[in-house]
Design an enzyme around this catalytic site. Structure first.
Site, PDB file in Angstrom:
ATOM      1  N   PRO A 121     -80.442 -16.108  77.485  1.00 26.30           N
ATOM      2  CA  PRO A 121     -81.086 -15.152  79.011  1.00 26.30           C
ATOM      3  C   PRO A 121     -79.677 -15.546  79.671  1.00 26.30           C
ATOM      4  O   PRO A 121     -78.821 -16.341  80.274  1.00 26.30           O
ATOM      5  CB  PRO A 121     -81.587 -16.481  79.896  1.00 26.30           C
ATOM      6  N   GLU A 122     -79.963 -13.785  80.008  1.00 22.47           N
ATOM      7  CA  GLU A 122     -78.783 -13.004  80.928  1.00 22.47           C
ATOM      8  C   GLU A 122     -79.898 -12.936  81.932  1.00 22.47           C
ATOM      9  O   GLU A 122     -81.082 -13.036  82.193  1.00 22.47           O
ATOM     10  CB  GLU A 122     -77.903 -11.629  79.713  1.00 22.47           C
ATOM     11  N   HIS A 138     -88.583 -31.395  73.027  1.00 21.90           N
ATOM     12  CA  HIS A 138     -88.111 -31.032  73.889  1.00 21.90           C
ATOM     13  C   HIS A 138     -88.611 -30.214  75.615  1.00 21.90           C
ATOM     14  O   HIS A 138     -87.787 -29.366  75.913  1.00 21.90           O
ATOM     15  CB  HIS A 138     -86.622 -29.446  73.459  1.00 21.90           C
ATOM     16  N   ARG A 140     -81.323 -27.319  73.705  1.00 21.53           N
ATOM     17  CA  ARG A 140     -79.621 -27.798  73.867  1.00 21.53           C
ATOM     18  C   ARG A 140     -79.743 -27.824  74.628  1.00 21.53           C
ATOM     19  O   ARG A 140     -78.438 -28.944  75.174  1.00 21.53           O
ATOM     20  CB  ARG A 140     -78.574 -26.268  73.627  1.00 21.53           C
TER      21      ARG A 140
END
Length: 278
Positions: free
Chosen positions: A2-3, A92, A111
């Site tokens: 994500p930017e 997750h 992650r």
DNA sequence: AAATGAACCTGTTTGC
DNA sequence: TGCAAACAGGTTCATT
């Protein structure tokens, strides 16, 4: 993922569904992401009402009527989305948040580079995560004048400078690559060797590209989806990112790639001429 | 002081 | 096919 465009798209999708919503049960399936999740967040978020949903850099900010702000960062692989009750829990899915209706807001992050925090809303932007951040790229404060001055005081490849959050926030690897292509600047060009005209093009392209990406819901390469689990479309517009070996859309020269400061960099050797470099 | 590189963690893709 | 290495959108920290 994500930017800035992805976080802004997510914010826009979440906003109408969360403003005024009162939070129900909060379940932690893991007590830490990149950092420990504050106990006060779990304790006090339940029962709080969301008053405002905004963004600084890639941080999603949810102000509550507790005078506290719930801070959410998606890291590289995070998702923040509404799940129907019958959707199985993924291994997750680290944080589950019940809302007023029967849908559940979930934070999923394989992650675990993401984070959550719970800070005073008052003076939020002067607190830890935000104190040293540079300007927002879509605000007027981020101008060619500003960027030129910063470039003059540093001696580093322009791509590294763009990805430095103390200089400007929200421009990650994808949009740094794309902006440099459209500004016709080679990623390795030293910041202090750029002319004012170079910087004017670069500044304008950053704003254009980010705005365009927000309009189409951001980029989805692998992980990113919006609040309703829908992917963005901007990856269909990539000119150089991930196009290693494929012809440049301007001149048909194959796009090249290299590692720069540990990040994959993509560029056209003909359109982005290297005049000076390290 | 500023710039570079490693580390954090897991899943997926690539290459032998 | 199998296994290991390389790689992935971010940020912080330690080292030059």
């Amino acid at each position: 993922m994500p930017e800035l465009p992805e976080i802004e798209s997510l914010r826009q999708k979440l906003e109408p569904q969360l403003i005024g919503a009162t939070i129900g049960k909060v379940t932690l399936r893991r007590k830490d992401l990149r950092f420990p999740i504050p106990k006060a967040l779990v304790r006090d978020l339940s029962g709080a009402t969301i008053l405002r949903l905004w963004r600084r850099s890639k941080y999603l900010l949810l102000d509550t009527d507790f005078a506290k702000t719930w801070i959410v960062h998606l890291g590289m692989s995070g998702r923040f989305f509404f799940a129907n009750p019958d959707l199985p829990i993924d291994k997750h899915d680290h944080v589950l948040v019940n809302c007023q209706d029967d849908r559940q807001l979930r934070f999923r992050d394989p992650r675990r580079f993401g984070m959550m925090d719970w800070l005073d809303t008052k003076d939020l932007l002067s607190q830890k995560w935000f104190a040293h951040l540079g300007p927002e790229p879509l605000e007027d404060e981020f101008s060619a004048d500003y960027l030129y001055k910063v470039c003059q005081t540093r001696r580093t490849p322009i791509k590294s400078l763009l990805m430095n959050a103390e200089v400007v926030v929200g421009v990650g690897n994808i949009y740094a690559n794309e902006s440099l292509f459209f500004a016709r600047l080679h990623p390795l060009t030293l910041s202090c060797d750029l002319s004012f005209a170079d910087i004017q093009r670069l500044c304008a392209q950053i704003k254009n590209i980010l705005n365009h990406s927000i309009q189409v819901g951001g980029s989805s390469i692998r992980d990113y989806v919006d609040a309703n689990s829908q992917p963005g479309l901007y990856q269909l517009s990539f000119s150089v990112y991930g196009r290693d070996g494929q012809p440049c859309f301007e001149c048909r020269t194959p796009i090249e790639s290299m590692q720069l400061a540990g990040r994959s960099s993509f560029y056209c050797t003909k359109c982005q001429i290297l005049r000076n470099a390290v």
